[in-house]
Design a protein around this motif. Sequence first.
Motif, PDB file in Angstrom:
ATOM      1  N   PRO A  11       0.812  -1.227   0.000  1.00  0.00           N
ATOM      2  CA  PRO A  11       0.000   0.000   0.000  1.00  0.00           C
ATOM      3  C   PRO A  11       0.841   1.271   0.000  1.00  0.00           C
ATOM      4  O   PRO A  11       1.939   1.308   0.556  1.00  0.00           O
ATOM      5  CB  PRO A  11      -0.807  -0.119   1.303  1.00  0.00           C
ATOM      6  N   ASP A  12       0.289   2.294  -0.639  1.00  0.00           N
ATOM      7  CA  ASP A  12       0.890   3.623  -0.618  1.00  0.00           C
ATOM      8  C   ASP A  12       0.187   4.408   0.490  1.00  0.00           C
ATOM      9  O   ASP A  12      -0.825   5.070   0.263  1.00  0.00           O
ATOM     10  CB  ASP A  12       0.707   4.305  -1.971  1.00  0.00           C
ATOM     11  N   VAL A  13       0.720   4.302   1.687  1.00  0.00           N
ATOM     12  CA  VAL A  13       0.071   4.901   2.860  1.00  0.00           C
ATOM     13  C   VAL A  13       0.018   6.418   2.752  1.00  0.00           C
ATOM     14  O   VAL A  13      -0.962   7.060   3.146  1.00  0.00           O
ATOM     15  CB  VAL A  13       0.797   4.466   4.148  1.00  0.00           C
ATOM     16  N   ARG A  14       1.065   7.025   2.211  1.00  0.00           N
ATOM     17  CA  ARG A  14       1.087   8.488   2.107  1.00  0.00           C
ATOM     18  C   ARG A  14      -0.044   9.006   1.223  1.00  0.00           C
ATOM     19  O   ARG A  14      -0.663  10.022   1.542  1.00  0.00           O
ATOM     20  CB  ARG A  14       2.443   8.947   1.575  1.00  0.00           C
ATOM     21  N   ARG A  15      -0.335   8.320   0.116  1.00  0.00           N
ATOM     22  CA  ARG A  15      -1.434   8.761  -0.744  1.00  0.00           C
ATOM     23  C   ARG A  15      -2.784   8.586  -0.053  1.00  0.00           C
ATOM     24  O   ARG A  15      -3.707   9.368  -0.250  1.00  0.00           O
ATOM     25  CB  ARG A  15      -1.427   7.996  -2.071  1.00  0.00           C
ATOM     26  N   PHE A  16      -2.888   7.538   0.764  1.00  0.00           N
ATOM     27  CA  PHE A  16      -4.138   7.351   1.496  1.00  0.00           C
ATOM     28  C   PHE A  16      -4.345   8.487   2.497  1.00  0.00           C
ATOM     29  O   PHE A  16      -5.441   9.043   2.611  1.00  0.00           O
ATOM     30  CB  PHE A  16      -4.128   6.006   2.221  1.00  0.00           C
ATOM     31  N   LEU A  17      -3.294   8.852   3.219  1.00  0.00           N
ATOM     32  CA  LEU A  17      -3.412   9.914   4.214  1.00  0.00           C
ATOM     33  C   LEU A  17      -3.595  11.286   3.559  1.00  0.00           C
ATOM     34  O   LEU A  17      -4.331  12.131   4.071  1.00  0.00           O
ATOM     35  CB  LEU A  17      -2.165   9.933   5.100  1.00  0.00           C
ATOM     36  N   ARG A  18      -2.943  11.498   2.417  1.00  0.00           N
ATOM     37  CA  ARG A  18      -2.988  12.801   1.764  1.00  0.00           C
ATOM     38  C   ARG A  18      -4.241  12.973   0.905  1.00  0.00           C
ATOM     39  O   ARG A  18      -4.846  14.034   0.885  1.00  0.00           O
ATOM     40  CB  ARG A  18      -1.738  12.977   0.899  1.00  0.00           C
ATOM     41  N   GLU A  19      -4.653  11.913   0.175  1.00  0.00           N
ATOM     42  CA  GLU A  19      -5.732  12.030  -0.789  1.00  0.00           C
ATOM     43  C   GLU A  19      -6.948  11.167  -0.477  1.00  0.00           C
ATOM     44  O   GLU A  19      -7.982  11.300  -1.131  1.00  0.00           O
ATOM     45  CB  GLU A  19      -5.221  11.632  -2.184  1.00  0.00           C
ATOM     46  N   GLY A  20      -6.795  10.248   0.468  1.00  0.00           N
ATOM     47  CA  GLY A  20      -7.873   9.291   0.704  1.00  0.00           C
ATOM     48  C   GLY A  20      -7.938   8.236  -0.376  1.00  0.00           C
ATOM     49  O   GLY A  20      -8.963   7.554  -0.540  1.00  0.00           O
TER      50      GLY A  20
END
Length: 302
Positions: free
Chosen positions: A93-102
Motif C-alpha cells: 500500500p501507498d500509505v502516504r497517498r491514502f493519508l494525503r488524498e484518501g
Amino acid sequence: MSSNVRRTLGALATLALFVVALALAARVHLSLPAGRRAAADALEALISREIPGTMRIGAIDELRTDYVRARDVVFETPEGEEALRFRRIELDPDVRRFLREGAIATRSARIQGAVLRMIEREGEDGLGLERAFDDDDEGSGGEEQGRGVTLDLANVAFHDLDSEWRIGELPEMHLDDASGIARFYTDDQGQIAMRFDRIRGEARLPMDLRVDVERASGRIRTGWRQLGLFEMRLAVMGSEVDLDLHLVDGEGGVRPRVHSDTEPGSLAMLAMLGVELVTTVAGAPDAVQVDDDSAGPDEGAK
C-alpha cells in the motif's frame, strides 16, 4: 519548573502513551483473524458503495500498513455474476497517498491466479465488467462527477490469468495462462480503467484452434464507446501477425474490430469467427476510428 508546566508535560506524556498503546492494540487486533475479517468487511462495504456491483474478499491472510495479502477477491455485477476474480493478491500500500488524498493506492502488487469474464448477456447492457464498475445512469460523457474513492493499483504483476470472452453472436473465446503488468485505477472522469502491458498467453478459439499471444498491450475503460483497445502480435500457423483489437460499444452492443496492415488472407481465421476486419492494405480507410467525444480521454499512465 512551575506546577502548570509539570501538569502540561504530564498530560502530554499521558496522551503520547495513550496513542502508542492504541496503535499497538490496533496492530495486535489486525494481526488476529477476527481483526483481519473486520478489515475485509469494512473494505468490502467501502468499495461496494462506490461501484454498481459488489466486491467480496474471501480472506485477508496478512495485514500490515506496508503489506497486505488476500485471497479470492471478487467483483460482481449488480445481478450477482462474477466479472473479475483475484485468487491470490499481495499489495504494497501507498500509505502516504491514502493519508494525503484518501486514495486506495499501491506502490506495487502481485496477482497469482485470476479470472476475467468479458461476457455480454442477452437483454443486458454492456459486458459484465462494465456492469460491475460503470453506472449507465451517470452517463458516458465527461460531465459526471468523480467517484468518492480514488483507486490506483499500480505496477501490478499478474500470472496465470484466464479470461473468457463471449461478445454478441461471436463464438466463445479464451485467453489462458496470461502474464504481464497491469494498472487498475480511477480515471479523470471517475470511471474505472485498466491498462495492460507485456501480456503473453495462449488464445483458445473454437474448433480447438490455438494462437500464441507473443506480445500485447492495451487498455479497458468502462463508460466509453471505445471500451477496449489492444495492440498485439500473434503467432498464427507459423506466421507472426501484428494487429489492433478494438472493442467498440455501440447501439448494437459490444463488437470487436481488428485493424491490421497484414494481408486479409492471413486473418481469414478471425473473419470466419465473425470478427470485423479492417485493413490498411493499399490505402484502405481506417474504419475503426471513433470521435474523440465518444472515445473518452486518452490519459497516460500516472
